[in-house]
Enzyme design. Structure first.
Site, PDB file in Angstrom:
ATOM      1  N   THR A 120       0.854  -1.170   0.000  1.00  0.00           N
ATOM      2  CA  THR A 120       0.000   0.000   0.000  1.00  0.00           C
ATOM      3  C   THR A 120       0.899   1.231   0.000  1.00  0.00           C
ATOM      4  O   THR A 120       2.116   1.123   0.243  1.00  0.00           O
ATOM      5  CB  THR A 120      -0.937  -0.003   1.226  1.00  0.00           C
ATOM      6  OG1 THR A 120      -1.887   1.058   1.086  1.00  0.00           O
ATOM      7  CG2 THR A 120      -0.169   0.184   2.520  1.00  0.00           C
ATOM      8  N   HIS A 169      17.824  34.763  40.459  1.00  0.00           N
ATOM      9  CA  HIS A 169      16.669  35.661  40.580  1.00  0.00           C
ATOM     10  C   HIS A 169      17.053  37.085  40.154  1.00  0.00           C
ATOM     11  O   HIS A 169      16.477  38.064  40.630  1.00  0.00           O
ATOM     12  CB  HIS A 169      16.114  35.682  42.010  1.00  0.00           C
ATOM     13  CG  HIS A 169      15.845  34.319  42.562  1.00  0.00           C
ATOM     14  ND1 HIS A 169      14.727  33.593  42.218  1.00  0.00           N
ATOM     15  CD2 HIS A 169      16.570  33.532  43.406  1.00  0.00           C
ATOM     16  CE1 HIS A 169      14.761  32.427  42.840  1.00  0.00           C
ATOM     17  NE2 HIS A 169      15.866  32.363  43.547  1.00  0.00           N
ATOM     18  N   SER A 294      22.234  49.669  13.515  1.00  0.00           N
ATOM     19  CA  SER A 294      20.941  50.331  13.628  1.00  0.00           C
ATOM     20  C   SER A 294      20.817  51.334  12.493  1.00  0.00           C
ATOM     21  O   SER A 294      21.791  51.970  12.093  1.00  0.00           O
ATOM     22  CB  SER A 294      20.830  51.055  14.979  1.00  0.00           C
ATOM     23  OG  SER A 294      19.731  51.940  14.982  1.00  0.00           O
TER      24      SER A 294
END
Length: 451
Positions: A120, A169, A294
């Site tokens: 198949t 943190h 930039s």
């Protein structure tokens, strides 16, 4: 409008084509057709070698000639198959008809009904696609992943003795070594690459519903399971799934995509950390003459390579996620939803390749700015507090944590001088005071790891 890099809808075939063009050998429509032709021909040759009674007299000298059909497969051949598909409205059947025409040219048309015998479409698709993935991984993806791993490892070794303030943190924390922090990413990536190596390239091969129905009916004396295993595992170099429906189960393929997602996450984490270090001034970037950072601010040298990598890895992960969630699910013995999804495997892989190239470029441009690292260490003598209170704990000093807490929170700025003055107030021996005064943010960096 003709399809060119400037007219392509997807950036993987447009803007980034120079980075992804090699993947076209594995993930394009042309590649899929070529792999299908390859599997069909190798399957026919394998039937001849059983041999089936009707094929036992074929001259083995024809096998290399048949293999040349896919080895020399051209765009013109693919286009011919696409023209056949316009009539058949079936992509795999069109491949079968194309090979039958080749058999006629080779004067072996009497054997052409053994092309695609008992199969198949998914026996062809679910071997062709994993084979293309295997070879694309080998030739394109894994070499780039290993190159990135090697580059990270090189930088880790180059900077293994550079002390650096850590941040937990977002706050100053116990110092570390720059090299070790990069080695963390190398270690994580290496672990996932090893995991990736252990995931097989699965393939379905077993007839219309996975039971070799037609094969067994026609030739019950043949051990078709053993044949299928040999063909898939030894000839194609894949791993045959033993129990399937009409289509591959896709569980291992999903595992591969999930693994690549984890690799993406590690590299996104790396990209963001390097970006942050550049922002903090810990790294400078080599300037290439003529480049503009930039359109408005001439002074800027943006960390665009790490931003590009992060963006492309994110897109890749999103698509990998859909692939891994969708593919293992199929209604009953088969629905068609996997078909169009499988055609998109090359898309996330392309985004990963784009990202890896960007990472390599970015990692090759960064330069250590040790003065900035040293500056932050010098400004943060408070991080020596953990070390001091630990020695005091060892010596049985009462409430050492609280004593250091009072010191570090009452003073606006902790310096070497204030730390040493505090040490002098402690009721401990001169020997221990001397030991404590040897502690600095520059040498309180823990053990030296081997990597």
């Amino acid at each position: 409008m003709s399809l060119e890099t400037l007219t392509a809808i997807s950036p993987v075939d447009g803007r980034y084509r120079s980075k992804t063009k090699k993947l076209a050998d594995y993930y394009s429509e042309f590649a899929l057709i070529k792999y299908r032709v390859r599997v069909e021909i190798e399957y026919f040759i394998a039937l001849c070698k059983i041999p089936l009674p009707q094929l036992q007299h074929i001259d083995p000298k024809v096998f290399p000639v048949l293999q040349d059909i896919y080895k020399n497969f051209s765009l013109e051949d693919a286009q011919k198959i696409k023209e056949l598909e316009k009539v058949t409205n079936h992509d795999v059947k069109s491949v079968e008809y194309f090979i039958k025409e080749k058999f006629e040219e080779l004067n072996i048309s009497a054997l052409q009904e053994f092309i695609h015998f008992g199969l198949t479409s998914q026996d062809i698709n679910n071997t062709s696609i994993p084979l293309s993935i295997l070879e694309a991984d080998k030739e394109c993806l894994k070499p780039l992943l290993n190159e990135v791993l090697q580059k990270i490892s090189e930088l880790a070794h180059e900077w293994e003795d550079i002390p650096m303030l850590a941040f937990t943190h977002g706050q100053p924390a116990s110092p570390t070594k720059l090299g070790k922090e990069l080695a963390v990413f190398a270690y994580r990536l290496d672990q996932q690459l090893k995991s990736l190596e252990n995931i097989p390239y699965p393939a379905k091969f077993g007839g219309a519903t996975g039971n070799f129905n037609a094969h067994f009916l026609a030739y019950p004396e043949v051990d078709w399971v053993a044949f299928g295993n040999h063909f898939v595992n030894n000839i194609l170099g894949l791993d045959r799934s033993q129990l399937t429906t009409q289509i591959e189960n896709y569980d291992f393929l999903a595992a591969r995509f999930d693994n690549l997602k984890r690799i993406d996450s590690i590299l996104i984490d790396l990209s963001r950390d390097i970006w942050q270090y550049i922002s903090m001034g810990y790294f400078k970037q080599k300037i290439k003459k003529g480049e503009v950072g930039s359109s408005a601010m001439p002074h800027k040298v943006n960390p665009i390579d790490f931003e590009n990598a992060e963006g492309n890895l994110g897109i890749a992960s999103a698509i990998f996620d859909h692939l891994s969630v969708k593919l293992p699910i199929s209604r009953l013995q088969r629905d068609l939803t996997d078909s169009t999804v499988l055609r998109n495997i090359g898309v996330p892989v392309s985004h990963v390749v784009i990202a890896l190239n960007s990472l390599l470029k970015g990692l090759g441009k960064i330069e250590l700015n040790q003065a900035r690292l040293d500056e932050d260490l010098e400004k943060n003598w408070a991080v020596a507090a953990e070390a001091i209170q630990t020695i005091l704990r060892r010596e049985g000093y009462p409430k050492p944590y609280e004593a250091l807490k009072d010191l570090t929170r009452k003073n606006e700025k902790i310096t070497k001088e204030s730390i040493h003055a505090f040490i002098e107030t402690l009721k401990i021996s001169d020997e221990i005071k001397t030991e404590l005064k040897q502690i600095t943010p520059f040498n309180y960096t823990g053990v030296k790891f081997e990597y």
